[in-house]
Motif scaffolding. Sequence first.
Motif, PDB file in Angstrom:
ATOM      1  N   VAL A   1      14.396  -3.518  -6.059  1.00  0.00           N
ATOM      2  CA  VAL A   1      13.155  -3.925  -5.389  1.00  0.00           C
ATOM      3  C   VAL A   1      12.154  -2.782  -5.390  1.00  0.00           C
ATOM      4  CG1 VAL A   1      12.165  -4.538  -3.165  1.00  0.00           C
ATOM      5  CG2 VAL A   1      14.209  -5.708  -3.986  1.00  0.00           C
ATOM      6  N   ILE A   2      12.613  -1.563  -5.067  1.00  0.00           N
ATOM      7  CA  ILE A   2      11.681  -0.443  -4.995  1.00  0.00           C
ATOM      8  C   ILE A   2      11.054  -0.165  -6.368  1.00  0.00           C
ATOM      9  CG2 ILE A   2      11.520   2.050  -4.603  1.00  0.00           C
ATOM     10  CD1 ILE A   2      13.521   1.716  -2.349  1.00  0.00           C
TER      11      ILE A   2
ATOM     12  N   GLY B   1       0.816  -1.207   0.000  1.00  0.00           N
ATOM     13  CA  GLY B   1       0.000   0.000   0.000  1.00  0.00           C
ATOM     14  C   GLY B   1       0.848   1.254   0.000  1.00  0.00           C
ATOM     15  N   ARG B   2       1.943   1.244   0.774  1.00  0.00           N
ATOM     16  CA  ARG B   2       2.789   2.441   0.827  1.00  0.00           C
ATOM     17  C   ARG B   2       3.522   2.642  -0.492  1.00  0.00           C
ATOM     18  NH1 ARG B   2       6.902   2.684   5.094  1.00  0.00           N
ATOM     19  NH2 ARG B   2       7.042   4.877   4.642  1.00  0.00           N
TER      20      ARG B   2
ATOM     21  N   PHE C   1       5.399   9.081  -3.478  1.00  0.00           N
ATOM     22  CA  PHE C   1       6.023   9.803  -2.372  1.00  0.00           C
ATOM     23  C   PHE C   1       6.824   8.869  -1.492  1.00  0.00           C
ATOM     24  CE2 PHE C   1       5.867  11.275   2.064  1.00  0.00           C
ATOM     25  CZ  PHE C   1       6.529  12.491   1.929  1.00  0.00           C
ATOM     26  N   TRP C   2       6.234   7.725  -1.103  1.00  0.00           N
ATOM     27  CA  TRP C   2       6.938   6.784  -0.223  1.00  0.00           C
ATOM     28  C   TRP C   2       8.037   6.056  -0.967  1.00  0.00           C
ATOM     29  CZ3 TRP C   2       6.581   8.164   4.381  1.00  0.00           C
ATOM     30  CH2 TRP C   2       5.393   8.693   4.881  1.00  0.00           C
ATOM     31  N   GLN C   3       7.837   5.867  -2.284  1.00  0.00           N
ATOM     32  CA  GLN C   3       8.927   5.277  -3.073  1.00  0.00           C
ATOM     33  C   GLN C   3      10.160   6.166  -3.041  1.00  0.00           C
ATOM     34  OE1 GLN C   3       7.595   4.463  -7.053  1.00  0.00           O
ATOM     35  NE2 GLN C   3       7.279   2.296  -6.569  1.00  0.00           N
ATOM     36  N   VAL C   4       9.921   7.466  -3.254  1.00  0.00           N
ATOM     37  CA  VAL C   4      11.054   8.400  -3.243  1.00  0.00           C
ATOM     38  C   VAL C   4      11.673   8.465  -1.851  1.00  0.00           C
ATOM     39  CG1 VAL C   4      11.674  10.832  -3.470  1.00  0.00           C
ATOM     40  CG2 VAL C   4      10.209   9.764  -5.180  1.00  0.00           C
TER      41      VAL C   4
END
Lengths: 252, 159
Positions: B150-151, B89-90, B95-98
């Motif tokens: 992975v990201i 979900g994140r 935004f959370w990826q960055v």
Amino acid sequence: MATPVMDKAEAEAAASPYITVTFRIRRFNPELSEHAVWEDFPIEIDPKERVLDGLHKIKWDLDGTLTFRRSCAHGICGSDAMRINGKNRLACKTLIKDINPEKPITVEAIKGLTVLKDLVVDMEPFFQAYRDVMPFLVTKGNEPTRERLQSAEARERFDDTTKCILCAACTTSCPVFWNDGQYFGPAAIVNAHRFIFDSRDEAGEQRLEILNDKDGVWRCRTTFNCTDACPRGIEVTKAIQEVKRALITRRF
Amino acid sequence: MSTDTSSAIGPVEGDAVVYDVDNPAPLIEAPRKRTGKTPRATRGNFEMAAWLFMRLSGVVLVVLVIGHLLIQLVLDGGVSKIGFAFVAGRWASPFWQVWDLLMLWLAMLHGANGLRTVINDYAERPNTRLWLKGLLYTATVFTILLGTLVIFTFDPNIR
């Protein structure tokens, strides 16, 4: 009649300033053994005297082979920096009473430089680092017929670092210098600082470039050992950080 | 007087060996030497850049890591809420990826640079230095590349 005389003698003995102090000195003579040994010298000394006086007493009266450097004996020449009770100090500026004479006073050579004999070390790497930062005035153009003028404020800028006597107490208290001896060391940086911030000097850029090297100011870990060790009270660590700041601000 | 003289010689020099021209005293070599002339600037501004990077990345990392720890461990149910679904979900939000990518890169480079400094300060032989640094750089590059991969390629529908 006998009693008063006895009393006087006893009073004199009580008033005697001398106490017994043990000097524990790290002796090393490469012609006899490759190992250094601790040797104890109990001596009678006035606690208001200095460690250097104790060393003199040992060399002159007990063991003439004790080897150490000293020249002026008044804290100006910087010859007699040594590790006294585990701290780098000048033997001629350290009073016996200030370093707990009840316990043995350990005296050894300063660390990080090659010991040649007893308390004498090879200062060559130290002075090489000093020479590397060009510790002399560099100017361009014609020489003025009168002195090079400078305002009091401009002189104040580097006043602290002019006090250095090159005793090596700071450099040999620096853990980064202990490791491989390639780091310029606090003393060389202090003497570079003295010219970098001198308004009359014109080679500041060159000196900054030398100290920007991999063994320059960036190896400083701000442990403040140098500031603690300096017998002249120079704020050595602060001077190193000022050189760092000059390096950063000149580029950005 | 001769007795006085002999008693004034301590045990360290008691049985002095006599050195002469044929039997010279040993030469003491300095364990480490500075170069004879002013050393050339070797790597430009690399040391300054590394030093500055440590300060700047440290400041950013304080925000990133404390924020990360708060979200993951304290707020909204704490550590028990973390599962595959929570992470998926994140990472659906850029935004959370960055955030995580930045944290990965800064933390790894910050830590690696710190260890490089430690190796420079404590490893005494050039060979030890070389091997330790080789190990460090390999581990750093591997972790950074794996994490980045992975990201970017994260698939929430993976079975």
